[in-house]
Design an enzyme around this catalytic site. Sequence first.
Site, PDB file in Angstrom:
ATOM      1  N   SER A  85       0.774  -1.049   0.017  1.00 33.33           N
ATOM      2  CA  SER A  85       0.029  -0.110   0.064  1.00 33.33           C
ATOM      3  C   SER A  85       0.892   1.271   0.032  1.00 33.33           C
ATOM      4  O   SER A  85       0.385   2.454  -0.333  1.00 33.33           O
ATOM      5  CB  SER A  85      -0.954  -0.016   1.373  1.00 33.33           C
ATOM      6  OG  SER A  85      -0.202  -0.156   2.366  1.00 33.33           O
ATOM      7  N   LYS A  86       2.025   1.170   0.414  1.00 28.38           N
ATOM      8  CA  LYS A  86       3.018   2.277   0.689  1.00 28.38           C
ATOM      9  C   LYS A  86       3.569   2.972  -0.823  1.00 28.38           C
ATOM     10  O   LYS A  86       3.508   4.089  -1.080  1.00 28.38           O
ATOM     11  CB  LYS A  86       4.184   2.075   1.205  1.00 28.38           C
ATOM     12  CG  LYS A  86       4.113   1.595   2.704  1.00 28.38           C
ATOM     13  CD  LYS A  86       3.436   2.626   3.501  1.00 28.38           C
ATOM     14  CE  LYS A  86       3.372   2.182   4.884  1.00 28.38           C
ATOM     15  NZ  LYS A  86       2.672   3.108   5.824  1.00 28.38           N
ATOM     16  N   ASP A  87       2.991   2.455  -1.942  1.00 27.62           N
ATOM     17  CA  ASP A  87       3.105   2.849  -3.354  1.00 27.62           C
ATOM     18  C   ASP A  87       2.434   4.113  -3.435  1.00 27.62           C
ATOM     19  O   ASP A  87       2.813   4.993  -3.956  1.00 27.62           O
ATOM     20  CB  ASP A  87       2.839   1.707  -4.593  1.00 27.62           C
ATOM     21  CG  ASP A  87       3.767   0.900  -4.566  1.00 27.62           C
ATOM     22  OD1 ASP A  87       5.063   0.697  -3.827  1.00 27.62           O
ATOM     23  OD2 ASP A  87       3.359   0.088  -5.653  1.00 27.62           O
TER      24      ASP A  87
END
Length: 346
Positions: free
Chosen positions: A47-49
Amino acid sequence: MADQLHVYDNVLQLIGNTPLIKLNRITKDFDGDFYAKVEAFNPGHSSKDRIALHILEEAERKGVLKPGDTIIETTSGNTGFSIAMVSIIKGYECILAVSSKSSPDKIDALKAMGAKVYVCPANVSADDPRSYYSVAKRLHEETKGSVYINQYFNESNIDAHFNTTGPEIWNQTNGEITHLIACSGTGGTISGTARFLKSKNPNIKIIGVDAYGSVIQKYHATREFDASEIYPYRIEGLGKNLIPTATDFDVIDSFVKVSDETAAHSAREIAQTEGLFVGYTSGAAIQGLKQLEAEGIFDSNSKVVVIFPDHGSRYMSKVFSDKWMRAQGFFDSEHNEEVQTIEYIK
């Protein structure tokens, strides 16, 4: 005239629009319908993208980030990988201060993506000069033309999920979601997603998952920082020994705490029941769901979304390693060591 090619200009165009997948076997005895938002489908496998792309493009838009600059960040691994990936495409240098709690797989991946990595001791206070927070600040001060992302205290962390994750979940459930369960580290994922969902339906229950050894749950309940809550734990990317301003506690209804051991076994169970190879924090999220179900908070009308933050490949030397699990004392009468399923032909 040749047909137009159906291609992406670069890997960044693949960020977001991750699938919502129904959970079947692991929740078969639970009341309600349960779905996983599987963030491993992002190109950087987490999710850090979303925050890496949003924060860097916001910094570019504001003129804070200029060609040739260096990005500096603190990370337990996933944010660092995403920032390194975005930096490659956009042409920035990348320096990362990483917690020693991060799996060797994550640290090797950061190096593979061209980042310069400083591994800092995990079990020190946030203001200790050796902590990854302090090291990142020092590197920022020492590096000319650098920009410190500071995800724990960056409002854009929340905005990224308000703009993307929240609307995706709302649309994927046709607005029928009743509960969101998400792990809370920086708090950006749960806070941004919750802000959007609550703006659509304030009755949606937002439940955070915290770790034993973290201050987050108690701070939510009391609004007081209690250092006595802090002790070492193994789960990465979950919980904190400080209070991030990227967590909007007002949009979170409650927290549930999970242990290192139960989260690890739940991560393995997801793979073996749902065929989803996801990470340690995904195991923590499912463990939180199990504990909540045991409390009877769901019914036949519940439509529950659980966010699975990253991919299992980041934890091959940890929760998916029998050797590591054995070393932690995680095999017992309830969870036996797995039967050897590898046979070598000589």
